[in-house]
Design a protein around this motif. Sequence first.
Motif, PDB file in Angstrom:
ATOM      1  N   GLY A 188     -70.830 106.107  33.368  1.00 18.48           N
ATOM      2  CA  GLY A 188     -69.686 107.005  33.350  1.00 18.48           C
ATOM      3  C   GLY A 188     -70.056 108.346  32.768  1.00 18.48           C
ATOM      4  O   GLY A 188     -71.225 108.736  32.761  1.00 18.48           O
ATOM      5  N   THR A 189     -69.043 109.050  32.262  1.00 19.13           N
ATOM      6  CA  THR A 189     -69.263 110.361  31.649  1.00 19.13           C
ATOM      7  C   THR A 189     -68.645 110.380  30.254  1.00 19.13           C
ATOM      8  O   THR A 189     -67.680 109.671  29.979  1.00 19.13           O
ATOM      9  N   VAL A 190     -69.212 111.223  29.409  1.00 16.44           N
ATOM     10  CA  VAL A 190     -68.694 111.420  28.054  1.00 16.44           C
ATOM     11  C   VAL A 190     -68.497 112.910  27.844  1.00 16.44           C
ATOM     12  O   VAL A 190     -69.402 113.705  28.093  1.00 16.44           O
ATOM     13  N   GLU A 191     -67.300 113.275  27.389  1.00 15.94           N
ATOM     14  CA  GLU A 191     -67.059 114.655  26.982  1.00 15.94           C
ATOM     15  C   GLU A 191     -67.213 114.686  25.465  1.00 15.94           C
ATOM     16  O   GLU A 191     -66.425 114.088  24.738  1.00 15.94           O
ATOM     17  N   VAL A 192     -68.233 115.376  24.997  1.00 20.52           N
ATOM     18  CA  VAL A 192     -68.547 115.384  23.567  1.00 20.52           C
ATOM     19  C   VAL A 192     -67.504 116.235  22.832  1.00 20.52           C
ATOM     20  O   VAL A 192     -67.324 117.410  23.129  1.00 20.52           O
ATOM     21  N   THR A 193     -66.820 115.595  21.882  1.00 20.68           N
ATOM     22  CA  THR A 193     -65.787 116.293  21.108  1.00 20.68           C
ATOM     23  C   THR A 193     -66.193 116.485  19.654  1.00 20.68           C
ATOM     24  O   THR A 193     -65.674 117.376  18.993  1.00 20.68           O
ATOM     25  N   ARG A 194     -67.075 115.644  19.149  1.00 20.00           N
ATOM     26  CA  ARG A 194     -67.509 115.720  17.744  1.00 20.00           C
ATOM     27  C   ARG A 194     -68.999 115.489  17.626  1.00 20.00           C
ATOM     28  O   ARG A 194     -69.551 114.624  18.290  1.00 20.00           O
ATOM     29  N   CYS A 195     -69.623 116.253  16.728  1.00 16.72           N
ATOM     30  CA  CYS A 195     -71.029 116.046  16.397  1.00 16.72           C
ATOM     31  C   CYS A 195     -71.186 116.137  14.893  1.00 16.72           C
ATOM     32  O   CYS A 195     -70.584 116.994  14.249  1.00 16.72           O
ATOM     33  N   GLY A 196     -71.997 115.270  14.344  1.00 18.39           N
ATOM     34  CA  GLY A 196     -72.269 115.294  12.918  1.00 18.39           C
ATOM     35  C   GLY A 196     -72.934 114.004  12.470  1.00 18.39           C
ATOM     36  O   GLY A 196     -72.711 112.940  13.057  1.00 18.39           O
ATOM     37  N   GLY A 197     -73.754 114.111  11.454  1.00 16.27           N
ATOM     38  CA  GLY A 197     -74.411 112.929  10.916  1.00 16.27           C
ATOM     39  C   GLY A 197     -75.417 112.298  11.857  1.00 16.27           C
ATOM     40  O   GLY A 197     -75.607 111.091  11.818  1.00 16.27           O
ATOM     41  N   GLY A 198     -76.030 113.072  12.734  1.00 16.60           N
ATOM     42  CA  GLY A 198     -77.045 112.527  13.628  1.00 16.60           C
ATOM     43  C   GLY A 198     -76.513 111.916  14.906  1.00 16.60           C
ATOM     44  O   GLY A 198     -77.272 111.347  15.670  1.00 16.60           O
ATOM     45  N   SER A 199     -75.199 112.040  15.153  1.00 21.07           N
ATOM     46  CA  SER A 199     -74.655 111.490  16.394  1.00 21.07           C
ATOM     47  C   SER A 199     -73.502 112.360  16.883  1.00 21.07           C
ATOM     48  O   SER A 199     -72.887 113.095  16.125  1.00 21.07           O
ATOM     49  N   CYS A 200     -73.242 112.264  18.152  1.00 16.76           N
ATOM     50  CA  CYS A 200     -72.105 112.939  18.766  1.00 16.76           C
ATOM     51  C   CYS A 200     -71.241 111.869  19.415  1.00 16.76           C
ATOM     52  O   CYS A 200     -71.730 110.815  19.815  1.00 16.76           O
ATOM     53  N   SER A 201     -69.947 112.142  19.537  1.00 18.23           N
ATOM     54  CA  SER A 201     -69.051 111.159  20.129  1.00 18.23           C
ATOM     55  C   SER A 201     -67.986 111.854  20.956  1.00 18.23           C
ATOM     56  O   SER A 201     -67.759 113.056  20.832  1.00 18.23           O
TER      57      SER A 201
ATOM     58  N   GLU B 145     -62.013 105.146  24.184  1.00 17.20           N
ATOM     59  CA  GLU B 145     -61.608 106.343  23.446  1.00 17.20           C
ATOM     60  C   GLU B 145     -62.795 107.062  22.834  1.00 17.20           C
ATOM     61  O   GLU B 145     -62.757 108.282  22.676  1.00 17.20           O
ATOM     62  N   GLN B 146     -63.817 106.297  22.481  1.00 15.45           N
ATOM     63  CA  GLN B 146     -64.962 106.936  21.824  1.00 15.45           C
ATOM     64  C   GLN B 146     -66.236 106.127  22.042  1.00 15.45           C
ATOM     65  O   GLN B 146     -66.255 104.921  21.872  1.00 15.45           O
ATOM     66  N   VAL B 147     -67.280 106.816  22.482  1.00 12.30           N
ATOM     67  CA  VAL B 147     -68.626 106.257  22.511  1.00 12.30           C
ATOM     68  C   VAL B 147     -69.538 107.217  21.767  1.00 12.30           C
ATOM     69  O   VAL B 147     -69.213 108.396  21.591  1.00 12.30           O
ATOM     70  N   VAL B 148     -70.675 106.730  21.336  1.00 15.13           N
ATOM     71  CA  VAL B 148     -71.571 107.514  20.491  1.00 15.13           C
ATOM     72  C   VAL B 148     -72.857 107.831  21.244  1.00 15.13           C
ATOM     73  O   VAL B 148     -73.470 106.952  21.853  1.00 15.13           O
ATOM     74  N   LEU B 149     -73.245 109.098  21.205  1.00 14.49           N
ATOM     75  CA  LEU B 149     -74.523 109.584  21.740  1.00 14.49           C
ATOM     76  C   LEU B 149     -75.378 110.046  20.574  1.00 14.49           C
ATOM     77  O   LEU B 149     -74.855 110.600  19.598  1.00 14.49           O
ATOM     78  N   GLU B 150     -76.686 109.891  20.702  1.00 17.91           N
ATOM     79  CA  GLU B 150     -77.585 110.420  19.675  1.00 17.91           C
ATOM     80  C   GLU B 150     -77.508 111.937  19.691  1.00 17.91           C
ATOM     81  O   GLU B 150     -77.572 112.563  20.750  1.00 17.91           O
ATOM     82  N   ASP B 151     -77.356 112.538  18.514  1.00 15.31           N
ATOM     83  CA  ASP B 151     -77.304 114.001  18.406  1.00 15.31           C
ATOM     84  C   ASP B 151     -78.723 114.539  18.488  1.00 15.31           C
ATOM     85  O   ASP B 151     -79.577 114.194  17.688  1.00 15.31           O
ATOM     86  N   SER B 152     -78.957 115.355  19.467  1.00 19.14           N
ATOM     87  CA  SER B 152     -80.280 115.949  19.641  1.00 19.14           C
ATOM     88  C   SER B 152     -80.109 117.285  20.351  1.00 19.14           C
ATOM     89  O   SER B 152     -78.988 117.715  20.614  1.00 19.14           O
ATOM     90  N   VAL B 153     -81.215 117.901  20.700  1.00 20.85           N
ATOM     91  CA  VAL B 153     -81.145 119.158  21.443  1.00 20.85           C
ATOM     92  C   VAL B 153     -80.579 118.922  22.836  1.00 20.85           C
ATOM     93  O   VAL B 153     -80.171 119.855  23.507  1.00 20.85           O
ATOM     94  N   ALA B 154     -80.524 117.662  23.261  1.00 24.34           N
ATOM     95  CA  ALA B 154     -80.050 117.341  24.599  1.00 24.34           C
ATOM     96  C   ALA B 154     -78.537 117.192  24.678  1.00 24.34           C
ATOM     97  O   ALA B 154     -77.993 116.978  25.743  1.00 24.34           O
ATOM     98  N   VAL B 155     -77.841 117.294  23.548  1.00 24.93           N
ATOM     99  CA  VAL B 155     -76.392 117.086  23.531  1.00 24.93           C
ATOM    100  C   VAL B 155     -75.737 118.241  22.773  1.00 24.93           C
ATOM    101  O   VAL B 155     -76.189 118.619  21.691  1.00 24.93           O
ATOM    102  N   ALA B 156     -74.655 118.779  23.344  1.00 18.99           N
ATOM    103  CA  ALA B 156     -73.924 119.872  22.693  1.00 18.99           C
ATOM    104  C   ALA B 156     -72.429 119.587  22.752  1.00 18.99           C
ATOM    105  O   ALA B 156     -71.922 119.032  23.738  1.00 18.99           O
ATOM    106  N   LYS B 157     -71.742 119.977  21.719  1.00 12.93           N
ATOM    107  CA  LYS B 157     -70.295 119.777  21.623  1.00 12.93           C
ATOM    108  C   LYS B 157     -69.596 120.576  22.723  1.00 12.93           C
ATOM    109  O   LYS B 157     -69.947 121.709  23.017  1.00 12.93           O
ATOM    110  N   GLY B 158     -68.586 119.931  23.338  1.00  6.09           N
ATOM    111  CA  GLY B 158     -67.815 120.592  24.381  1.00  6.09           C
ATOM    112  C   GLY B 158     -68.344 120.387  25.790  1.00  6.09           C
ATOM    113  O   GLY B 158     -67.702 120.789  26.755  1.00  6.09           O
ATOM    114  N   ARG B 159     -69.483 119.759  25.955  1.00  6.84           N
ATOM    115  CA  ARG B 159     -70.056 119.526  27.277  1.00  6.84           C
ATOM    116  C   ARG B 159     -69.828 118.088  27.707  1.00  6.84           C
ATOM    117  O   ARG B 159     -69.609 117.211  26.888  1.00  6.84           O
TER     118      ARG B 159
END
Length: 175
Positions: free
Chosen positions: A67-80, A94-108
Amino acid sequence: MIPAMPASAAAARPRQASSTSSVSSVLLRFGRVASMGTVTALILIAGVWASWGTAQHVLLTKGREQGTVEVTRCGGGSCSGPYSPVSAGSQAREQVVLEDSVAVAKGRTYSVVLKPGSGDAVRSGPAGILYAWVPLGGALLLASVVVAGGLRRTRAGWVMAGAGVALLTAAFVAV
């Protein structure tokens, strides 16, 4: 008076010393090749092992929730963010967790594959595949130095280094 040494005996001594140094040279060369080959193999195995933890979810997607995830929050090494299913049998979350890295940005929004039995997601598609294999790219670069210097196989070392740089560059450009 000291008797003269026969010519055959005099010639035998240098050959004996020469053959001893030849044997030790062969043994040292074998030891170097065996040890550097082992180090190279261990580096490459470690690179594949480190990559496979993520790559298996991205490459073997049959039966996994996509599926797809719209990143709404990032912090503590993860985005959700909220998960919207694309594959059959997948449910919205309602919420899944992605590893926070250069490959993930809030709002995308990113296409993802969910890890079985958890709320963790892994990026999918070409960018996700390349990003998953980044540890192998680093291992190729490191192993190329061992191959070129320790095994004295400079062409193979350059090929490995080129493959590592190509993988890392492709991952950087795709992400």
